[in-house]
Scaffold this active site. Structure first.
Site, PDB file in Angstrom:
ATOM      1  CD  GLU A 152      -2.933  -1.283   2.203  1.00 51.22           C
ATOM      2  OE1 GLU A 152      -4.154  -1.428   2.031  1.00 51.22           O
ATOM      3  OE2 GLU A 152      -2.394  -1.305   3.332  1.00 51.22           O
TER       4      GLU A 152
ATOM      5  CD  GLU B  70      -3.105  -6.288   4.155  1.00 53.44           C
ATOM      6  OE1 GLU B  70      -2.585  -5.158   4.094  1.00 53.44           O
ATOM      7  OE2 GLU B  70      -3.109  -7.094   3.188  1.00 53.44           O
TER       8      GLU B  70
END
Length: 252
Positions: A106, A126
């Site tokens: 990210e 995640e």
């Protein structure tokens, strides 16, 4: 060079090289890293002699994501979403070695361009630890990749290789392992050689126009056109071309 415990910055011409400096934990993100990244991009945007930033990681890894031990103690780093949302006003190039996973990918997706070593791995794992890519990953992967590939990465948690990512356009340039930062700086220096107002207008219009129709786009472009076409740099560029010399940009 200036240094903190967790992030170093170094000026290379008009390029600011920002290095996450926690190689013992694969440059995982904690509060100190998030704070320092925001400080570094603020410095990039505030200093007129700097035109482009390069974001990289120390050692053999870009960033393995959030420091989960620190997350248990402290929660999500307070300034991390500030970085994810705002990035930098000036262009940012990510240089990926080893891996860019979770919050680390990210970080790279917050940048405008990505240079990656051929053997690098990019992923958002995640879901394997009960979370999801909430730092812009689900949004930006879907914008930069075919929907099915973005869904595959987000739902399986499995990374993809840099060569596959390059085929889909997520990675702009592949590098020999160990050369990603040098190649990213070279790319940044090309950008830094161009007119700052024109580069900034191009970045903002491309970033903000993906959801616009043509009819909606042209009014959005008007204020940028007025700013750039009336600038001193718009006069300097053609003059330098006619005089067969390098232009001297002022950003005005």
């Amino acid at each position: 060079m200036s240094e903190s415990d967790t992030v170093t910055t170094e000026v290379a011409g008009r390029v600011l090289v920002i290095t996450i400096n926690r190689p013992s934990v694969r440059n995982a993100i904690d509060n100190r890293v998030a704070d320092a990244l925001v400080d570094a991009t603020d410095r990039l945007d505030a200093r007129p002699e700097l035109a482009v930033g390069v974001l990289t990681g120390a050692g053999q890894f870009f960033c393995a994501g959030m420091d989960l031990k620190a997350f248990i103690r402290e929660g999500v780093p307070k300034k991390l979403h500030t970085f994810y949302i705002n990035g930098a006003k000036k262009p940012l190039v990510a240089a990926i070695e080893g891996c860019a996973l979770g919050g680390g990918l990210e970080l790279a997706l917050t940048c405008d361009l990505i240079v990656a070593a051929e053997n690098a791995q990019l992923g958002v794992p995640e879901v394997t630890v009960g979370l999801f890519a909430a730092g812009g990953g689900v949004l930006r992967l879907a914008r930069r990749l075919p929907e099915g590939i973005a869904l595959e990465m987000a739902m399986t948690g499995r990374p993809i290789g840099a060569q596959r990512a390059c085929q889909y356009g997520l990675v702009n340039q592949l590098s020999t392992p160990g050369q990603a930062t040098a190649d990213a700086i070279a790319l940044a220096q090309i950008i830094a050689g161009n007119a700052p107002l024109a580069v900034g207008a191009s970045k903002q219009l491309i970033r903000n126009s993906s959801h616009l129709s043509e009819e909606e786009f042209w009014p959005q472009q008007k204020p940028f056109s007025r700013l750039v076409l009336k600038s001193d740099d718009a006069k300097e560029g053609p003059r330098a071309f006619a005089e067969r010399r390098a232009p001297q940009w002022t950003g005005t």
